[in-house]
Design an enzyme around this catalytic site. Structure first.
Site, PDB file in Angstrom:
ATOM      1  N   PRO A   9       0.813  -1.139   0.069  1.00  0.00           N
ATOM      2  CG  PRO A   9      -0.105  -1.164   1.891  1.00  0.00           C
ATOM      3  CD  PRO A   9       0.391  -1.980   0.851  1.00  0.00           C
ATOM      4  CG  ASN A  10      -0.510   4.252   1.124  1.00  0.00           C
ATOM      5  OD1 ASN A  10      -1.317   4.656   0.692  1.00  0.00           O
ATOM      6  ND2 ASN A  10      -0.553   3.931   2.339  1.00  0.00           N
ATOM      7  NE  ARG A  17       0.752  14.761   0.616  1.00  0.00           N
ATOM      8  CZ  ARG A  17       0.351  14.967  -0.652  1.00  0.00           C
ATOM      9  NH1 ARG A  17       1.098  15.354  -1.611  1.00  0.00           N
ATOM     10  NH2 ARG A  17      -0.947  15.499  -0.883  1.00  0.00           N
ATOM     11  CE1 TYR A  22       9.172   5.084   3.017  1.00  0.00           C
ATOM     12  CE2 TYR A  22       7.662   7.014   2.967  1.00  0.00           C
ATOM     13  CZ  TYR A  22       8.221   5.489   3.807  1.00  0.00           C
ATOM     14  OH  TYR A  22       7.784   5.226   4.850  1.00  0.00           O
ATOM     15  CG  ASN A  73       8.398  -2.083   0.095  1.00  0.00           C
ATOM     16  OD1 ASN A  73       7.950  -2.191   1.334  1.00  0.00           O
ATOM     17  ND2 ASN A  73       9.125  -1.041  -0.164  1.00  0.00           N
ATOM     18  CB  ALA A  76       1.659   0.028   6.218  1.00  0.00           C
ATOM     19  CG  HIS A  79       5.449  -2.552  10.196  1.00  0.00           C
ATOM     20  ND1 HIS A  79       6.750  -2.915  10.111  1.00  0.00           N
ATOM     21  CD2 HIS A  79       5.496  -1.422   9.319  1.00  0.00           C
ATOM     22  CE1 HIS A  79       7.586  -1.736   9.335  1.00  0.00           C
ATOM     23  NE2 HIS A  79       6.791  -1.206   8.742  1.00  0.00           N
ATOM     24  CG  ASP A  86       0.024 -17.413   8.311  1.00  0.00           C
ATOM     25  OD1 ASP A  86       0.980 -17.618   8.680  1.00  0.00           O
ATOM     26  OD2 ASP A  86      -1.247 -17.398   8.864  1.00  0.00           O
ATOM     27  CD  GLU A  97      10.753  -7.801   5.499  1.00  0.00           C
ATOM     28  OE1 GLU A  97      11.908  -8.885   5.761  1.00  0.00           O
ATOM     29  OE2 GLU A  97      10.262  -7.035   5.995  1.00  0.00           O
ATOM     30  CG  HIS A  99      11.390  -2.639   4.376  1.00  0.00           C
ATOM     31  ND1 HIS A  99      10.165  -2.549   4.389  1.00  0.00           N
ATOM     32  CD2 HIS A  99      11.684  -3.910   5.187  1.00  0.00           C
ATOM     33  CE1 HIS A  99       9.353  -3.824   4.876  1.00  0.00           C
ATOM     34  NE2 HIS A  99      10.394  -4.487   5.165  1.00  0.00           N
ATOM     35  CB  SER A 101      12.921   4.304   4.952  1.00  0.00           C
ATOM     36  OG  SER A 101      11.917   3.137   5.518  1.00  0.00           O
ATOM     37  NE  ARG A 106      10.576   5.636   8.639  1.00  0.00           N
ATOM     38  CZ  ARG A 106       9.513   5.409   7.536  1.00  0.00           C
ATOM     39  NH1 ARG A 106       9.798   4.657   6.745  1.00  0.00           N
ATOM     40  NH2 ARG A 106       8.444   6.356   7.806  1.00  0.00           N
ATOM     41  NE  ARG A 110       7.160   4.043   9.828  1.00  0.00           N
ATOM     42  CZ  ARG A 110       6.307   4.090   9.079  1.00  0.00           C
ATOM     43  NH1 ARG A 110       5.884   3.285   8.305  1.00  0.00           N
ATOM     44  NH2 ARG A 110       5.471   5.043   9.344  1.00  0.00           N
TER      45      ARG A 110
END
Ligand code: CA2
Length: 143
Positions: A9-10, A17, A22, A73, A76, A79, A86, A97, A99, A101, A106, A110
């Site tokens: 998401p996002n 932003r 990022y 990635n 959110a 976390h 699963d 995986e 990320h 950042s 942070r 996170r």
């Protein structure tokens, strides 16, 4: 060799932003970097982005028998999502995986990743280049 790249998401809002966290580059420039990294290695790939947990679970399930590796990635959902953890365990496809950042430097919430429990490697804090490193890692493992 076929790799699935999943973005949560996002991430489609990248560049709009929080450039201090990022970066300034857009989601489409991230996709270009992924395309280029895969082209250099001769790796077939698909890039998938969703803002919905269940849709990501469906995509991981659907990857079974079709993809040799996954770069994810989960954003959110990193976390929070036992469901994505699963699904990755269920298909047992080697997963890296990523990320953008450094999630360890942070907010406290996170620092924990459910997804790390299913990942063979976690790359963080290297910006968009983390995706290239993740793809190269899977390539070396699977070739
Ligand atoms: O550092 C990463 O790649 C993250 O997975 C990014 C997630 C965040 O929730 C994770 O803790 C770490 C956020 C992805 C999208 O965030 C944006 C926020 C504002 C503008 C554009 C994207």
């Amino acid at each position: 060799m076929k790799i699935l790249i999943i973005n949560g998401p996002n991430l489609n809002m990248l560049g709009l932003r929080e450039p201090e966290i990022y970066g300034k580059q857009s989601y489409s420039s991230l996709c270009e970097l992924i395309d280029e990294s895969c082209r250099e290695l001769g790796v077939e790939h698909e890039i998938f982005q969703s803002n919905h947990e269940g849709v990501i679970v469906d995509k991981i399930q659907d990857a079974y028998g079709k993809f040799d590796g996954i770069v994810i990635n989960p954003a959110a959902y990193t976390h929070t999502s036992v469901a994505i953890l699963d699904a990755l365990k269920a298909v047992s496809i080697p997963t890296v995986e990523v990320h953008i950042s450094d999630i360890n430097s942070r907010d406290e919430f996170r620092k924990h990743s459910y997804i790390s429990l299913a990942a063979i490697k976690t790359v963080m804090g290297l910006g968009f280049n983390g995706y290239k490193i993740a793809i190269e890692h899977l390539y070396e493992l699977l070739k």
